[in-house]
Motif scaffolding. Structure first.
Motif, PDB file in Angstrom:
ATOM      1  N   GLU A 103       0.833  -1.203   0.000  1.00  0.00           N
ATOM      2  CA  GLU A 103       0.000   0.000   0.000  1.00  0.00           C
ATOM      3  C   GLU A 103       0.870   1.256   0.000  1.00  0.00           C
ATOM      4  N   GLY A 104       1.966   1.230   0.756  1.00  0.00           N
ATOM      5  CA  GLY A 104       2.879   2.365   0.745  1.00  0.00           C
ATOM      6  C   GLY A 104       3.494   2.582  -0.625  1.00  0.00           C
ATOM      7  N   GLU A 105       3.828   1.473  -1.292  1.00  0.00           N
ATOM      8  CA  GLU A 105       4.376   1.571  -2.647  1.00  0.00           C
ATOM      9  C   GLU A 105       3.359   2.172  -3.603  1.00  0.00           C
ATOM     10  N   GLU A 106       2.094   1.746  -3.487  1.00  0.00           N
ATOM     11  CA  GLU A 106       1.061   2.278  -4.375  1.00  0.00           C
ATOM     12  C   GLU A 106       0.798   3.755  -4.091  1.00  0.00           C
ATOM     13  N   ARG A 107       0.822   4.151  -2.823  1.00  0.00           N
ATOM     14  CA  ARG A 107       0.635   5.570  -2.508  1.00  0.00           C
ATOM     15  C   ARG A 107       1.764   6.409  -3.093  1.00  0.00           C
ATOM     16  N   ALA A 108       2.999   5.874  -3.003  1.00  0.00           N
ATOM     17  CA  ALA A 108       4.131   6.598  -3.577  1.00  0.00           C
ATOM     18  C   ALA A 108       3.987   6.714  -5.094  1.00  0.00           C
ATOM     19  N   ARG A 109       3.517   5.640  -5.734  1.00  0.00           N
ATOM     20  CA  ARG A 109       3.285   5.688  -7.184  1.00  0.00           C
ATOM     21  C   ARG A 109       2.239   6.746  -7.530  1.00  0.00           C
ATOM     22  N   GLN A 110       1.143   6.763  -6.770  1.00  0.00           N
ATOM     23  CA  GLN A 110       0.072   7.719  -7.046  1.00  0.00           C
ATOM     24  C   GLN A 110       0.554   9.154  -6.857  1.00  0.00           C
ATOM     25  N   ASN A 111       1.308   9.397  -5.790  1.00  0.00           N
ATOM     26  CA  ASN A 111       1.817  10.748  -5.556  1.00  0.00           C
ATOM     27  C   ASN A 111       2.771  11.170  -6.666  1.00  0.00           C
ATOM     28  N   PHE A 112       3.632  10.247  -7.070  1.00  0.00           N
ATOM     29  CA  PHE A 112       4.582  10.566  -8.131  1.00  0.00           C
ATOM     30  C   PHE A 112       3.857  10.834  -9.445  1.00  0.00           C
ATOM     31  N   ALA A 113       2.854  10.003  -9.745  1.00  0.00           N
ATOM     32  CA  ALA A 113       2.079  10.189 -10.973  1.00  0.00           C
ATOM     33  C   ALA A 113       1.346  11.524 -10.947  1.00  0.00           C
ATOM     34  N   ARG A 114       0.778  11.875  -9.794  1.00  0.00           N
ATOM     35  CA  ARG A 114       0.071  13.158  -9.694  1.00  0.00           C
ATOM     36  C   ARG A 114       1.031  14.333  -9.860  1.00  0.00           C
ATOM     37  N   ASP A 115       2.226  14.219  -9.271  1.00  0.00           N
ATOM     38  CA  ASP A 115       3.208  15.290  -9.416  1.00  0.00           C
ATOM     39  C   ASP A 115       3.646  15.451 -10.870  1.00  0.00           C
ATOM     40  N   LEU A 116       3.839  14.323 -11.546  1.00  0.00           N
ATOM     41  CA  LEU A 116       4.211  14.401 -12.959  1.00  0.00           C
ATOM     42  C   LEU A 116       3.109  15.052 -13.785  1.00  0.00           C
ATOM     43  N   HIS A 117       1.888  14.588 -13.555  1.00  0.00           N
ATOM     44  CA  HIS A 117       0.759  15.068 -14.358  1.00  0.00           C
ATOM     45  C   HIS A 117       0.462  16.531 -14.071  1.00  0.00           C
ATOM     46  N   ASP A 118       0.452  16.909 -12.795  1.00  0.00           N
ATOM     47  CA  ASP A 118       0.070  18.273 -12.427  1.00  0.00           C
ATOM     48  C   ASP A 118       1.233  19.258 -12.509  1.00  0.00           C
ATOM     49  N   GLY A 119       2.455  18.752 -12.422  1.00  0.00           N
ATOM     50  CA  GLY A 119       3.605  19.640 -12.438  1.00  0.00           C
ATOM     51  C   GLY A 119       4.285  19.732 -13.787  1.00  0.00           C
ATOM     52  N   LEU A 120       4.753  18.610 -14.282  1.00  0.00           N
ATOM     53  CA  LEU A 120       5.490  18.615 -15.540  1.00  0.00           C
ATOM     54  C   LEU A 120       4.567  18.729 -16.749  1.00  0.00           C
TER      55      LEU A 120
END
Length: 307
Positions: A103-120
């Motif tokens: 679950e921690g791995e999936e949360r990290a994936r989701q946060n990273f994906a959101r940062d990529l999508h919303d930031g980059l």
């Protein structure tokens, strides 16, 4: 006599380690009485006169020993019940730890994906809009090609960013469910290959807990990547169904397969995929069965409780 005395001493010494369990105390008392009984028998060689007859003492001590052993064996079931409880708690603890890690791995994936999508993502779109706003009619041929390549590169970067973001946190899985997400992933992965992919899903649009759906999505993704990388299959078959409160999944390819004995001697990196799959299934209290031989393909079946 010496053997029985030794057994009695060892039994008494283990009482503390059993945390003064009643059953072990009774059994230890039985060993002590057996040793005393032998000492009494040995004493008859030196004393002729006794307060009690040897037959009476042996009889009563035998009855008492039998009674202590009988009661001790009844109570010893507590030790086995305790051991069973410890094993169950250990299993639950391991499952919770694995579940927390995943679950921690999936949360990290989701946060990273959101940062990529919303930031980059917006930055790349801004670059694309700026480059597109350039009036290419006022530029010479060389600069015009540079602007066109910049726009094309921006488009490619945006597409790659979406793919990376979707792989980290699959939006189709959240929006449309497991079947649609797996069909889309397989079509994208196997595009341009001669591999035939057949999916038979009896659950279709039915939804499950996100933890279950994302776990199965990761498992199938890993299996498809393994087949592409190692198996050289001509056909891959995936079946998913629900039966008696369990989600059943069967994955099969007709590739080169592998010998489990040979896999055991391979570097850890070659076994990491199956280890990850096993950990994910274990985190959901599921079961997995793998059949494979060299030249006979690969077959994995798993079941996960959904109730």
């Amino acid at each position: 006599m010496m053997i029985q005395i030794g057994a009695a001493v060892i039994a008494i010494g283990l009482i503390r380690r059993t945390r003064y369990n009643v059953s072990w105390i009774l059994i230890s008392a039985g060993f002590v009485l057996m040793a005393l009984r032998r000492l009494f028998d040995f004493s008859t060689l030196f004393w002729e006169n006794h307060l009690f007859s040897g037959a009476d003492v042996n009889s009563w001590m035998g009855i008492l020993i039998s009674l202590l052993m009988f009661i001790g064996v009844i109570f010893i079931r507590q030790i086995f019940n305790l051991q069973q409880r410890i094993d169950e708690l250990r299993k639950v603890s391991e499952m919770r730890v694995l579940s927390a890690v995943i679950e921690g791995e999936e949360r990290a994936r989701q946060n990273f994906a959101r940062d990529l999508h919303d930031g980059l993502g917006p930055l790349l779109s801004s670059i694309k809009m700026t480059a597109s706003a350039i009036d290419t009619t006022k530029l010479d041929e060389a600069n015009r090609r540079i602007v066109e390549r910049t726009c094309q590169t921006s488009d490619d970067a945006i597409v790659s960013l979406k793919e990376i973001s979707n792989h980290l946190s699959p939006h189709l899985l959240k929006n449309y469910g497991l079947t649609k997400a797996l069909e889309t992933f397989a079509a994208s992965l196997l595009e341009g290959t001669s591999i035939e992919f057949v999916m038979d899903s009896a659950i279709r649009e039915k939804r499950y807990a996100y933890k279950i759906e994302i776990t199965l999505y990761r498992i199938v993704s890993e299996l498809l990547n393994n087949s592409m990388k190692h198996a050289a299959p001509g056909k891959i078959t995936l079946k998913i169904q629900e039966e008696r409160g369990k989600l059943l999944l069967s994955y099969q390819d007709d590739g080169i397969g592998y010998d489990p004995k040979e896999l055991a001697t391979e570097p850890d990196s070659d076994k990491m995929g199956l280890d990850n799959i096993g950990s994910r299934i274990k985190s959901l209290n599921g079961e997995m069965d793998i059949h494979s031989r060299s030249g006979e393909g690969f077959n994995l079946t798993l079941q996960i409780p959904v109730i």
